[in-house]
Write a protein that holds these residues in place. Sequence first.
Motif, PDB file in Angstrom:
ATOM      1  N   UNK A   1       0.844  -1.199   0.000  1.00  0.00           N
ATOM      2  CA  UNK A   1       0.000   0.000   0.000  1.00  0.00           C
ATOM      3  C   UNK A   1       0.877   1.245   0.000  1.00  0.00           C
ATOM      4  N   UNK A   2       0.418   2.279  -0.712  1.00  0.00           N
ATOM      5  CA  UNK A   2       1.106   3.569  -0.673  1.00  0.00           C
ATOM      6  C   UNK A   2       0.150   4.573  -0.038  1.00  0.00           C
ATOM      7  N   UNK A  26       0.924  -1.132  13.965  1.00  0.00           N
ATOM      8  CA  UNK A  26       0.491  -2.313  13.195  1.00  0.00           C
ATOM      9  C   UNK A  26       1.666  -3.292  13.143  1.00  0.00           C
ATOM     10  N   UNK A  27       1.422  -4.548  13.484  1.00  0.00           N
ATOM     11  CA  UNK A  27       2.550  -5.481  13.455  1.00  0.00           C
ATOM     12  C   UNK A  27       2.982  -5.796  12.020  1.00  0.00           C
ATOM     13  N   UNK A  53      -2.185  -6.536   3.891  1.00  0.00           N
ATOM     14  CA  UNK A  53      -3.513  -7.009   3.477  1.00  0.00           C
ATOM     15  C   UNK A  53      -4.583  -6.688   4.532  1.00  0.00           C
ATOM     16  N   UNK A  54      -4.180  -6.748   5.801  1.00  0.00           N
ATOM     17  CA  UNK A  54      -5.159  -6.526   6.866  1.00  0.00           C
ATOM     18  C   UNK A  54      -5.458  -5.058   7.144  1.00  0.00           C
ATOM     19  N   UNK A  55      -4.753  -4.163   6.467  1.00  0.00           N
ATOM     20  CA  UNK A  55      -4.991  -2.736   6.736  1.00  0.00           C
ATOM     21  C   UNK A  55      -6.335  -2.294   6.165  1.00  0.00           C
ATOM     22  N   UNK A  56      -7.024  -1.460   6.904  1.00  0.00           N
ATOM     23  CA  UNK A  56      -8.323  -0.946   6.461  1.00  0.00           C
ATOM     24  C   UNK A  56      -8.084   0.368   5.706  1.00  0.00           C
ATOM     25  N   UNK A  57      -8.315   0.330   4.394  1.00  0.00           N
ATOM     26  CA  UNK A  57      -8.019   1.489   3.544  1.00  0.00           C
ATOM     27  C   UNK A  57      -8.804   2.717   4.012  1.00  0.00           C
ATOM     28  N   UNK A  70      -3.414   3.894  -1.661  1.00  0.00           N
ATOM     29  CA  UNK A  70      -3.502   3.142  -2.919  1.00  0.00           C
ATOM     30  C   UNK A  70      -2.996   1.729  -2.665  1.00  0.00           C
ATOM     31  N   UNK A  71      -3.845   0.757  -3.005  1.00  0.00           N
ATOM     32  CA  UNK A  71      -3.391  -0.634  -2.892  1.00  0.00           C
ATOM     33  C   UNK A  71      -2.575  -0.960  -4.124  1.00  0.00           C
ATOM     34  N   UNK A  72      -1.372  -1.487  -3.940  1.00  0.00           N
ATOM     35  CA  UNK A  72      -0.535  -1.711  -5.114  1.00  0.00           C
ATOM     36  C   UNK A  72      -0.399  -3.182  -5.466  1.00  0.00           C
ATOM     37  N   UNK A  73      -0.186  -3.381  -6.785  1.00  0.00           N
ATOM     38  CA  UNK A  73       0.064  -4.736  -7.270  1.00  0.00           C
ATOM     39  C   UNK A  73       1.537  -5.023  -7.027  1.00  0.00           C
ATOM     40  N   UNK A  74       1.917  -6.255  -7.177  1.00  0.00           N
ATOM     41  CA  UNK A  74       3.303  -6.616  -6.930  1.00  0.00           C
ATOM     42  C   UNK A  74       4.233  -6.024  -7.974  1.00  0.00           C
ATOM     43  N   UNK A  75       3.703  -5.945  -9.203  1.00  0.00           N
ATOM     44  CA  UNK A  75       4.543  -5.504 -10.295  1.00  0.00           C
ATOM     45  C   UNK A  75       4.619  -3.971 -10.340  1.00  0.00           C
TER      46      UNK A  75
END
Length: 372
Positions: A1-2, A26-27, A53-57, A70-75
């Motif tokens: 995430x950014x 956040x751990x 993944x567990x973060x609440x946007x 912004x949720x980011x893709x791996x690439x």
Amino acid sequence: MIIVLRPNIDENSVEYRRVMDYLHNKPKIKTRLHKEVGAHQTLMEIYLIGDTAGLDKAEVESLAAVERAVRIMDEYRIIGRHQDDTRSTGFEYNGVIFDQNTLNVFAGLCAVDTPENVETMMRALKENGQVCTRMGAYKPRTNPYAFQGLGKACLPWVFELAGKYGIKVIAMEITHDSHVDEVRQALEKTGNPTGVMLQIGTRNTQNFELLKMVGRQKEFPVLLKRGFGITLVESLNAAEYLASEGNHKIIFALRGMKTNLGDPHRNFTDFAHVPVVKRLTRMPVCVDPSHSVGTRERDPEGILDVMHVAAQGVIAGANMLLVDFHPVPAKAMVDGPQALLLKELPYFLEDVNIAREAFEKRGILLKKFRTD
Ligand code: PEP
Ligand code: MN
């Protein structure tokens, strides 16, 4: 995430501390701050590494200092255009804006040779309202006995002439770490009369140590050429190398692919990838018609293939053009056969304008007809 922070957030402010405290609680999440100090504002982004993944946007976005998450893709983590990623693209350098909406032309010499030719080129650019150019001082050559470029010796007078004619940005290829210092020192010595965009050529697209080193400096933007014998994905990963080291001011250049299937052109033109790069990443896209075509051949009407290909790139939405010109191509030390003549500069620029207008009209047309 950014996490994109609101512009001009102060690192000592309560709002900023609150975001950091929230994240540190956040751990398994590490943070990396990216700061971009512009002429008008300072922008900060926090890159989250680890189990996000567990973060609440929505919760992140509810923090006062946060503009959006912004949720980011791996690439292409940094350069990529992620889902719902409306972050603006590009950057400003030395007063010139480079993004996915602008178009800047870099006409100039493939290789610097004489002060007279450089001055003639610069004067023609000024007369035609241009503030950018290309000037090769370090030339990567196939043949070890071929002219290798004038190197650092020419930098002071090239920069001074650029300043004299109001050139703000010079695209200049570098092939070694030490060249960056040489460019910096020559600019300082001459009082920074111009700016330099460091070009990484197609032969160095996957020179990872060079990419990392150039990525670590943030003073100069970078023009990265696509590798002529590798996939687009591999070349975009090379751009991500630059970004991962901290420099986000990257322009990606298409310059043709090496295969005999493109004959009789020097390279097989790959400008169909302009929209692909704009879709996958937020980088401005450059096209180089000169190194793609490599000749001054014309169609039966008399239009040069170089001009056709430049127009094809622009009509597809290219943001930058890198094109070889020379006052006396027959005497050019490198790539004379593909150089345009100075008297062709106004014609070339007008032709580019026609293609750009057509691209803009296509955008308007889309708005009228798009149904999805
Ligand atoms: C150049 O632009 O001068 C050049 C050598 O380009 P490429 O790296 O695309 O061959
Ligand atoms: Mn060249």
